[in-house]
Design a protein around this motif. Sequence first.
Motif, PDB file in Angstrom:
ATOM      1  N   HIS A  33      38.076  17.719  23.226  1.00  0.00           N
ATOM      2  CA  HIS A  33      37.055  17.402  23.371  1.00  0.00           C
ATOM      3  C   HIS A  33      36.129  18.691  24.778  1.00  0.00           C
ATOM      4  CE1 HIS A  33      37.325  13.312  20.705  1.00  0.00           C
ATOM      5  NE2 HIS A  33      38.378  13.397  21.059  1.00  0.00           N
ATOM      6  N   ASN A  34      36.497  19.310  24.959  1.00  0.00           N
ATOM      7  CA  ASN A  34      35.909  20.130  26.040  1.00  0.00           C
ATOM      8  C   ASN A  34      35.863  21.600  24.988  1.00  0.00           C
ATOM      9  OD1 ASN A  34      35.599  21.633  27.650  1.00  0.00           O
ATOM     10  ND2 ASN A  34      37.473  21.859  28.614  1.00  0.00           N
ATOM     11  N   PRO A  35      34.240  21.651  24.595  1.00  0.00           N
ATOM     12  CA  PRO A  35      34.033  22.760  24.466  1.00  0.00           C
ATOM     13  C   PRO A  35      33.462  23.922  24.499  1.00  0.00           C
ATOM     14  CG  PRO A  35      31.570  21.669  24.792  1.00  0.00           C
ATOM     15  CD  PRO A  35      33.427  20.273  24.842  1.00  0.00           C
ATOM     16  N   ASN A  36      33.984  24.027  25.628  1.00  0.00           N
ATOM     17  CA  ASN A  36      33.849  25.173  26.640  1.00  0.00           C
ATOM     18  C   ASN A  36      35.637  25.784  26.802  1.00  0.00           C
ATOM     19  OD1 ASN A  36      30.947  25.410  27.043  1.00  0.00           O
ATOM     20  ND2 ASN A  36      31.767  24.024  28.642  1.00  0.00           N
ATOM     21  N   ASP A  37      36.905  24.955  27.035  1.00  0.00           N
ATOM     22  CA  ASP A  37      37.859  25.651  26.828  1.00  0.00           C
ATOM     23  C   ASP A  37      38.279  26.781  26.102  1.00  0.00           C
ATOM     24  OD1 ASP A  37      40.779  25.538  26.303  1.00  0.00           O
ATOM     25  OD2 ASP A  37      40.870  23.802  27.275  1.00  0.00           O
ATOM     26  N   LYS A  38      38.501  27.866  26.034  1.00  0.00           N
ATOM     27  CA  LYS A  38      38.817  28.829  25.523  1.00  0.00           C
ATOM     28  C   LYS A  38      39.875  29.338  24.970  1.00  0.00           C
ATOM     29  CE  LYS A  38      35.494  30.520  27.404  1.00  0.00           C
ATOM     30  NZ  LYS A  38      33.800  30.365  26.189  1.00  0.00           N
ATOM     31  N   HIS A 239      26.090  22.249  22.420  1.00  0.00           N
ATOM     32  CA  HIS A 239      25.747  21.036  22.140  1.00  0.00           C
ATOM     33  C   HIS A 239      26.942  20.077  22.039  1.00  0.00           C
ATOM     34  CE1 HIS A 239      21.980  22.784  20.927  1.00  0.00           C
ATOM     35  NE2 HIS A 239      20.981  21.573  21.097  1.00  0.00           N
ATOM     36  N   GLY A 240      28.036  20.300  22.332  1.00  0.00           N
ATOM     37  CA  GLY A 240      29.084  19.290  22.636  1.00  0.00           C
ATOM     38  C   GLY A 240      30.540  19.272  21.398  1.00  0.00           C
ATOM     39  N   SER A 241      30.372  21.256  20.691  1.00  0.00           N
ATOM     40  CA  SER A 241      31.377  21.221  19.323  1.00  0.00           C
ATOM     41  C   SER A 241      32.043  22.287  19.410  1.00  0.00           C
ATOM     42  CB  SER A 241      30.635  20.606  18.490  1.00  0.00           C
ATOM     43  OG  SER A 241      29.518  19.149  18.101  1.00  0.00           O
TER      44      SER A 241
END
Length: 301
Positions: A33-38, A239-241
């Motif tokens: 649920h964290n779209p920015n996690d690499k 946009h969160g995905s």
Amino acid sequence: MNSYLKTLIVATPAFFYSLFSYAQVDNILKQLHNPNDKNILVAAHRGDWRNEPENSLRGYQLAINMGVDIIEVDLNKTSDGVIVIMHDGTIDRTTNGKGKPSDYTLAELKKFHLRNGLGIVTNNTIPTLEEVMLLAKGKVLVNLDKSLPYYEEAYQVCKKTGTLSQALFKTEVAYPEVRNRYPKLLDSLTFMPVVSLDKPEAEQVINQYQKEIKPVAFELIFKSDTSHILVKNAFIPAHGSKIWINSLWASLNGGHYDDMAVEDGNIKDSWDWIINHGARIMQTDRPKELLAYLRKRKLHN
């Protein structure tokens, strides 16, 4: 020693194992649920089918033991309405039986046995979705492939087993169709559309989904790797995905597939290419090798 203390000592190993399991899946859910996690989430396609029959409980357990984050299942239904795991429209290829799952009750279907990769009949039987969700509970997420006809039944199974947050519901149809089919249920699901980038309306489909429900991820499939979305894809995580790309076989990823990495040793044009084009979830037929590579690059916990 009083009885309470004795009970606590006996129960402690199971208690702490349970806590560890739920901490494990909680970490996966936070990453999902964290779209920015690499880091990269790894999905095992049909379990560890190279060592156990595809879509078997043993195959899923081996994949979980490896440390994958997601297992993939294919849904079907028996004549008495039980959701079972079967990829094909018939049981002919993967079992010693013949016909459709819907030709049999669950009790009848359980009399057949799954074949391994060499076609040899094993002791494994066709699992139900409930059995798989209980196996996965607190450990990994479950990718519900071929699930659109069975959303209602799958939802009830996940509610019953306490695993709804671990289930990824998916479909290849556009937003208006899935909303019309499941007008109320859709908002209760962790949802992921499958989008073919080879179709001219691909970006429109993505934009409409993100406007209406903000899916947790988009599974992008493509025979050709020339879509502009593969280059300018930042709008998806913005946009969160997350972006999900399959490394299974060439027609799903424009030729950037697992065996190019494992058999040819060409990681640059396979797994690295997929990662460099935005994927933060990868579904693979080579989970052991992919996990080892990602951990080496510090892209998997």
